[in-house]
Design an enzyme around this catalytic site. Sequence first.
Site, mmCIF file in Angstrom:
data_model
loop_
_atom_site.group_PDB
_atom_site.id
_atom_site.type_symbol
_atom_site.label_atom_id
_atom_site.label_comp_id
_atom_site.label_asym_id
_atom_site.label_seq_id
_atom_site.Cartn_x
_atom_site.Cartn_y
_atom_site.Cartn_z
ATOM 1 N N HIS A 148 -2.492 6.486 15.233
ATOM 2 C CA HIS A 148 -2.880 6.053 13.901
ATOM 3 C C HIS A 148 -3.371 4.619 13.856
ATOM 4 O O HIS A 148 -2.690 3.726 14.346
ATOM 5 C CB HIS A 148 -1.681 6.201 12.958
ATOM 6 C CG HIS A 148 -2.061 6.154 11.524
ATOM 7 N ND1 HIS A 148 -2.323 4.979 10.873
ATOM 8 C CD2 HIS A 148 -2.249 7.135 10.620
ATOM 9 C CE1 HIS A 148 -2.641 5.241 9.623
ATOM 10 N NE2 HIS A 148 -2.603 6.531 9.454
ATOM 11 N N HIS A 172 7.721 8.200 -3.593
ATOM 12 C CA HIS A 172 7.811 8.910 -2.323
ATOM 13 C C HIS A 172 9.226 9.353 -1.993
ATOM 14 O O HIS A 172 9.441 10.036 -0.999
ATOM 15 C CB HIS A 172 7.269 8.036 -1.193
ATOM 16 C CG HIS A 172 5.801 7.778 -1.314
ATOM 17 N ND1 HIS A 172 4.863 8.732 -1.017
ATOM 18 C CD2 HIS A 172 5.121 6.692 -1.734
ATOM 19 C CE1 HIS A 172 3.657 8.231 -1.237
ATOM 20 N NE2 HIS A 172 3.788 7.012 -1.672
ATOM 21 N N ARG A 250 -5.648 2.321 -11.380
ATOM 22 C CA ARG A 250 -5.285 3.331 -10.371
ATOM 23 C C ARG A 250 -5.072 2.622 -9.048
ATOM 24 O O ARG A 250 -6.016 2.157 -8.416
ATOM 25 C CB ARG A 250 -6.402 4.385 -10.244
ATOM 26 C CG ARG A 250 -6.142 5.420 -9.141
ATOM 27 C CD ARG A 250 -4.936 6.282 -9.471
ATOM 28 N NE ARG A 250 -4.726 7.354 -8.507
ATOM 29 C CZ ARG A 250 -3.730 7.382 -7.616
ATOM 30 N NH1 ARG A 250 -2.874 6.361 -7.537
ATOM 31 N NH2 ARG A 250 -3.590 8.403 -6.804
ATOM 32 N N CYS A 300 -11.217 8.586 -12.646
ATOM 33 C CA CYS A 300 -10.383 9.185 -11.611
ATOM 34 C C CYS A 300 -10.622 10.685 -11.576
ATOM 35 O O CYS A 300 -10.827 11.316 -12.617
ATOM 36 C CB CYS A 300 -8.916 8.890 -11.899
ATOM 37 S SG CYS A 300 -7.762 9.593 -10.697
ATOM 38 N N TYR A 436 -9.095 13.828 -2.403
ATOM 39 C CA TYR A 436 -10.039 14.001 -3.494
ATOM 40 C C TYR A 436 -11.013 15.129 -3.187
ATOM 41 O O TYR A 436 -12.193 14.925 -2.910
ATOM 42 C CB TYR A 436 -10.765 12.682 -3.755
ATOM 43 C CG TYR A 436 -9.831 11.606 -4.262
ATOM 44 C CD1 TYR A 436 -9.364 11.643 -5.570
ATOM 45 C CD2 TYR A 436 -9.382 10.585 -3.431
ATOM 46 C CE1 TYR A 436 -8.495 10.679 -6.053
ATOM 47 C CE2 TYR A 436 -8.508 9.606 -3.897
ATOM 48 C CZ TYR A 436 -8.071 9.665 -5.214
ATOM 49 O OH TYR A 436 -7.198 8.709 -5.676
#
Length: 696
Positions: A148, A172, A250, A300, A436
């Site tokens: 990563h 979370h 956002r 959004c 998205y």
Amino acid sequence: MATRIPRIAADKLLKHATRRAPINLTTCQPCRLRTRPLHTSAPRRTSPDTNPRSASDKPASSNVRTARVAPVGWLVGGGLVASFLALSQNHDTEHLPEASVSPSGDNRDPSIPRFRLSDVRKHGPDSSEPWVTFEDKVYNITDWIEAHPGGDVILRAAGASLEPYWNIFSIHNAPHVKEILGQYMIGFIDAADLGPDGRPAAESIEDPFEDDPVRDPRLITHTLKPRNAEPPNEELDRTFYTPNDLFYIRHHMWVPVVEEAKADEFALTVELPDGEVKQYTIGELKAKFPMHKVTAVLQCSGNRRNDMTRHAGKTNGLQWGVGAISNAEWEGVRLSDVLADAGLNTTPDQPEANSLHAQFTGAEAYGASIPLSKALSPTGDVLLAFNMNGEPLPRDHGFPLRAVVPGNVAARSVKWLNKIVISDEESPSQWQRRDYKSFGPNEGPNPDWEKAPSIQEMPITSAITGVWVGDCVRKGKVPWMGATENHGTTNPCPETTPDNEPIALQGYAYSGGGRKITRVDVSLDGGATWDQAELVDDCSNPATPCHGNKTWGWTRWRYEGTLPVLSLLPTTTATPALPPALQKVGQDCEDGFGRSRGLLGKKDEKNKKCTTLIVKATDESYNTQPESHKGIYNVRGNLATAWHRVKICPECTKGNGKPGGLTWSTGETYGCGFRREAEEVRVGMERAASLVNGKK
């Protein structure tokens, strides 16, 4: 000992998890990823087959204070916990330290190894096998770190507990995330390091959000850390340009801190396909390129998600009302001008422009991309913006530099922009690859993320943001109407409502891709009959001129009419009398959205006779909205663009010893985005949070 999860099983786990909840996941493609220029003081691990980062690989200073807070954001706001999902194969630990023997009184599975916290601390940032703990368990994250980008930052948590981070990023701290974390478990914390509650001593960390800006208290907050909030309906489209302090927020992480005095030194790096790299400071961008203005909506993809949830099925994500959209005037330099100066020779009409992508990365590590053809289009109006509504960008909206991609989902208008890469692939971030997107209603919670294209241009949508009825209209409480005669209502509650009660509505309509709104249809009786609203020509107003090559802004609309005749239940002695404070229903409309003062109990509300108001829009290409959210349902709740429905209900009131009357109350408004429904969402969120925290 730890066991290896087969690649196929892990891949299924990845797909299952990413379709269940709005988590932040970075898609791992180790062979093709580009290193993000993150600032961190954490040491970088090296191994025999990897070379230390050279001095030339270090990003130029951008005056962003990220070293202290970046680890937390990656850990939970957009990284470690969520990114456990990104690893397609679990790590098979071969070199565990000698596990201690379970002492008497330890009722946990004796076949699972125990580790002292001193052992865990040895697996910190410098270790070849970084570990973390949560509650009384130990997890190995080695393979995930290797695969990563940004692993240097995440290593800041190695050798310690995730719990204090989850206490901050409470979004979370959810069962589905814990299930995924469980796949990395290699043992228990030794009982000798546990307190009476079966957990190790609590750790404390700095709150990465302590430097976030102060927000307007009128905003409706969906999550506090990171802040996600929308303006209330009465403020959303009160003006053509949404005020900066009421523009919806956002965020996926914290807000980076850039000193205003050094903003012009903030650096933007541009990397071309041939590897050529060029850097510009904000000061150089302003001095070298002509400035341009664009009037554009940012919306959004989850706008009106709450509407889809209520009318189609459960959705994962922030339960936005109708306010995850705002309109502003943006000012900056054209992206196409900067790319040409950096040495990009591709033109919009070349086939290459359709196969390349402009990848954007923000200072807090958010990433997204757009097709290069959009970036280079002479009519696309893509900006690198410094100003918003005539002022420097607020911190919440990208100060000192952000991308503005008119007509596209706002997720592509990356804030705090510090790097652009022209590549033969989309941004590898999870926000591009696994978030998205939208799928068919039959694909349920396990869609194939790879087969759906990333959302770019937005579909057509519209919403009702204001409803005034009865005396609210007669008394001139509608902002854009003058006062009218007050007729009042004092008659006993009839079996039908009068058919001459006035009603006034307002709202917005918008279509992506620069397509102009040509018609807004309104129904006052659930779709049985229709009429057209008046479109407000804001662009002709000298105070709000529209800039850009296409219609990138929204269209505000207004409507006046009369309510339909409704049959009501006859008044009976069983109908409870309202408290004195609730007897004057619908008369107080000072804010146009007064909270209802005539609520009966739930048993009575279900017997109300109401009418449903509907709005739908059509653009210049004759695109129109779908009738139902059921036909466009997807578990992520993206692109909730069906007809917007709002229900209003009349109230029968009883006076002080006098015959009661019937009135329509603006406060009695049910529908996505209205205060009554927003309150229900807030209560639901609090209830869910209390369940996560083990409260009843």
